[in-house]
Design an enzyme around this catalytic site. Sequence first.
Site: not given
Ligand code: PGA
Length: 244
Positions: A9-11, A93, A95, A163, A169, A206, A227-228
């Site tokens: 997930n590149w956000k 998601h 967010e 999640e 994050g 994470s 994500g990150g």
């Molecule tokens: P993260 O994000 O790996 O940066 O914690 C995961 C996600 O939001 O899908």
Amino acid sequence: MSGTFIAANWKMYKNRAEAEAFFRAWRLLPAPRGREIAFFPPFTLLGVVKELLPSGQALGGQNLHEAAEGAFTGEVSAPMLSDAGCSYVLVGHSERRHVFGESDNRVAKKFSASMNGGLRPVLCVGEKLDEREAGRTLEVVLGQLASALGLLPPAQGFDVAYEPVWAIGTGKVAKASDASEVHLAIIEWLKKRGAGKEARVLYGGSVKPDNAAELLAADGVQGVLVGGASLEPTSFHKIATAGM
Ligand code: PGA
């Protein structure tokens, strides 16, 4: 669907040059066998990533609007994502839920719209820290599932990403045993409802190269949503091949 599912997930990160640099490096790394890989770049990069993806790897959108088309400035629909080459879409998601205020009801509409539009949704669920501390994790997570699936089990395929909001994050990762408990509860809940026989339940929050193998080995964990650590090719490759 079979095989462990590893999703990036590149956000709201990367421009065209950065995506091109990522895939130049990614394509030199050995393709992880027996694992399904999917990238969820920002909308502006869907066409770029589609062209650069190694064969067999999939593309997904990060969000969608529930209508197929209409006067909804700034929104993108399931048929549009399909047309851009997506086979997947993230729905609900954390967010979207907690930064953009998407309600369970909205998430449910998006979940069914994605399947009607020919996409396989990855339904994201997860509890906030105060809900975990109050012992309400399963109630929240299974409540989000029940709301998205509605009264009838969906006819088409979907996946679920667990999640925990406090782990996204933040560098705080759920213990493998805590993730397992929730994953097994989700699998059991789906089984009882006769839904999602082929659904994979991914862990997200994470995920990093140094914790991926343990998480992927945990009972009930059938993939990860990253994500990150998916923004850099070597780090994402270590996760995609963890425990192999
Ligand atoms: P993260 O994000 O790996 O940066 O914690 C995961 C996600 O939001 O899908």
